[in-house]
Design a protein around this motif. Structure first.
Motif, mmCIF file in Angstrom:
data_model
loop_
_atom_site.group_PDB
_atom_site.id
_atom_site.type_symbol
_atom_site.label_atom_id
_atom_site.label_comp_id
_atom_site.label_asym_id
_atom_site.label_seq_id
_atom_site.Cartn_x
_atom_site.Cartn_y
_atom_site.Cartn_z
ATOM 1 N N PRO A 10 0.804 -1.224 0.000
ATOM 2 C CA PRO A 10 0.000 0.000 0.000
ATOM 3 C C PRO A 10 0.838 1.276 0.000
ATOM 4 C CG PRO A 10 -0.824 -1.577 1.623
ATOM 5 C CD PRO A 10 0.502 -2.088 1.155
ATOM 6 N N ALA A 11 1.996 1.236 0.631
ATOM 7 C CA ALA A 11 2.831 2.433 0.710
ATOM 8 C C ALA A 11 3.297 2.869 -0.675
ATOM 9 C CB ALA A 11 4.029 2.176 1.621
ATOM 10 N N ALA A 12 3.824 1.934 -1.443
ATOM 11 C CA ALA A 12 4.301 2.250 -2.801
ATOM 12 C C ALA A 12 3.175 2.223 -3.818
ATOM 13 C CB ALA A 12 5.404 1.278 -3.201
ATOM 14 N N GLY A 13 2.117 1.463 -3.523
ATOM 15 C CA GLY A 13 0.988 1.378 -4.439
ATOM 16 C C GLY A 13 1.243 0.532 -5.667
ATOM 17 N N ASP A 14 2.283 -0.320 -5.624
ATOM 18 C CA ASP A 14 2.594 -1.125 -6.800
ATOM 19 C C ASP A 14 2.633 -2.619 -6.492
ATOM 20 O OD1 ASP A 14 4.866 -1.170 -5.286
ATOM 21 O OD2 ASP A 14 6.241 -0.604 -6.906
ATOM 22 N N GLY A 15 1.951 -3.033 -5.420
ATOM 23 C CA GLY A 15 1.808 -4.461 -5.179
ATOM 24 C C GLY A 15 0.794 -5.067 -6.137
ATOM 25 N N LYS A 16 0.744 -6.388 -6.194
ATOM 26 C CA LYS A 16 -0.198 -7.037 -7.102
ATOM 27 C C LYS A 16 -1.636 -6.641 -6.802
ATOM 28 C CE LYS A 16 0.169 -11.406 -7.705
ATOM 29 N NZ LYS A 16 0.335 -12.834 -7.357
ATOM 30 N N LYS A 17 -1.971 -6.583 -5.532
ATOM 31 C CA LYS A 17 -3.330 -6.209 -5.136
ATOM 32 C C LYS A 17 -3.668 -4.810 -5.631
ATOM 33 C CE LYS A 17 -6.264 -5.668 -1.038
ATOM 34 N NZ LYS A 17 -6.314 -5.762 0.451
ATOM 35 N N GLU A 18 -2.757 -3.877 -5.441
ATOM 36 C CA GLU A 18 -2.991 -2.495 -5.860
ATOM 37 C C GLU A 18 -3.002 -2.369 -7.380
ATOM 38 O OE1 GLU A 18 -1.864 -2.756 -1.819
ATOM 39 O OE2 GLU A 18 -0.627 -3.331 -3.549
ATOM 40 N N LEU A 19 -2.100 -3.090 -8.051
ATOM 41 C CA LEU A 19 -2.058 -3.043 -9.510
ATOM 42 C C LEU A 19 -3.345 -3.598 -10.128
ATOM 43 C CD1 LEU A 19 1.627 -4.156 -10.181
ATOM 44 C CD2 LEU A 19 0.662 -1.873 -10.502
ATOM 45 N N LEU A 20 -3.840 -4.677 -9.537
ATOM 46 C CA LEU A 20 -5.072 -5.270 -10.058
ATOM 47 C C LEU A 20 -6.243 -4.305 -9.896
ATOM 48 C CD1 LEU A 20 -6.189 -7.834 -11.336
ATOM 49 C CD2 LEU A 20 -6.690 -8.690 -9.038
ATOM 50 N N ALA A 21 -6.294 -3.618 -8.768
ATOM 51 C CA ALA A 21 -7.366 -2.635 -8.547
ATOM 52 C C ALA A 21 -7.257 -1.481 -9.547
ATOM 53 C CB ALA A 21 -7.298 -2.105 -7.120
ATOM 54 N N LYS A 22 -6.021 -1.021 -9.805
ATOM 55 C CA LYS A 22 -5.830 0.051 -10.781
ATOM 56 C C LYS A 22 -6.250 -0.393 -12.179
ATOM 57 C CE LYS A 22 -1.929 2.403 -8.522
ATOM 58 N NZ LYS A 22 -0.482 2.743 -8.661
ATOM 59 N N ALA A 23 -5.850 -1.594 -12.571
ATOM 60 C CA ALA A 23 -6.179 -2.088 -13.908
ATOM 61 C C ALA A 23 -7.689 -2.192 -14.088
ATOM 62 C CB ALA A 23 -5.521 -3.450 -14.138
ATOM 63 N N ARG A 24 -8.389 -2.680 -13.063
ATOM 64 C CA ARG A 24 -9.843 -2.798 -13.159
ATOM 65 C C ARG A 24 -10.509 -1.430 -13.208
ATOM 66 N NH1 ARG A 24 -10.463 -7.807 -8.838
ATOM 67 N NH2 ARG A 24 -9.959 -9.483 -10.342
ATOM 68 N N ALA A 25 -9.944 -0.467 -12.485
ATOM 69 C CA ALA A 25 -10.482 0.894 -12.535
ATOM 70 C C ALA A 25 -10.290 1.494 -13.924
ATOM 71 C CB ALA A 25 -9.797 1.767 -11.482
ATOM 72 N N TYR A 26 -9.127 1.258 -14.538
ATOM 73 C CA TYR A 26 -8.887 1.733 -15.897
ATOM 74 C C TYR A 26 -9.869 1.076 -16.874
ATOM 75 C CZ TYR A 26 -4.434 3.789 -14.374
ATOM 76 O OH TYR A 26 -3.471 4.552 -13.761
#
Length: 205
Positions: free
Chosen positions: A122-138
């Motif tokens: 969460p700190a860097a925002g580039d973990g798999k969980k965060e990346l997957l959430a970003k991709a789905r938002a896009y």
């Protein structure tokens, strides 16, 4: 037919028309209506171009983010496999010194910590969980832009048909054609508004 072309067509036809006062009035009314429809066509065209750009941009962002996610996933699997192999290697060599075992334990802990960080950071925002959430938002924003673009496409087509009908009504002095063009333009305006707000999903998308 572009918006400025529609303006020119309406002006030329209105200027060259000759007929009774009733016909002249119809021509003036039709010319004004065609001009208004041309303005609405220009607005729908600008909105459609913006929606098309958003569709492309968000599709690229989603694709890149999924690619980054996949790279993280592969790296994570590699680290976990390396940690398992180091543990198995240490278990198969009971003769290793305490220092060697301590070094192996440090490497295993480091690999597993890095693999866990790849899972969620969460700190860097580039973990798999965060990346997957970003991709789905896009993807959601891409899909929204696609739905908007479809509405604008139909609106532009109807506006263009309405302009043609309005122009023909000037030549033929046909008020029914003018009303038909107004009806199509009204439907196109509703589609443009629906493209902005996405209130009603189109059944033929």
């Amino acid at each position: 037919m572009e918006a400025h072309e529609a303006h020119e067509v309406g002006d030329r036809i209105a200027e060259t028309g000759h007929g009774a006062p009733l016909g002249e009035r119809l021509r003036r009314e039709a010319a004004v209506i065609v001009g208004v429809i041309a303005m609405l066509l220009a607005i729908a065209s600008l909105l459609g171009e913006a929606a098309t750009k958003e569709t492309i941009n968000f599709n690229v962002l989603a694709s890149d983010t999924y690619g980054y996610y996949q790279a993280k996933n592969e790296r994570q699997m590699t680290l976990r496999l390396a940690a398992d192999q180091l543990e198995a290697l240490a278990a198969s060599h009971p003769d290793w010194t305490a220092g060697a075992r301590e070094r192996v334990d440090e490497l295993v802990a480091d690999h597993r910590a890095t693999a866990d960080r790849y899972e969620s950071d969460p700190a860097a925002g580039d973990g798999k969980k965060e990346l997957l959430a970003k991709a789905r938002a896009y993807e959601q924003r891409r899909d929204r832009a696609q739905h908007q673009d479809i509405n604008y496409d139909y609106a532009r087509a109807l506006f263009q048909i309405a302009i043609v009908l309005g122009s023909v009504s000037i030549v033929s002095l046909s008020r029914p054609l003018l009303w038909l063009g107004c009806g199509l333009a009204s439907l196109a305006a509703l589609l443009t508004l629906n493209g902005l707000l996405l209130l009603v999903p189109l059944p033929f998308e």
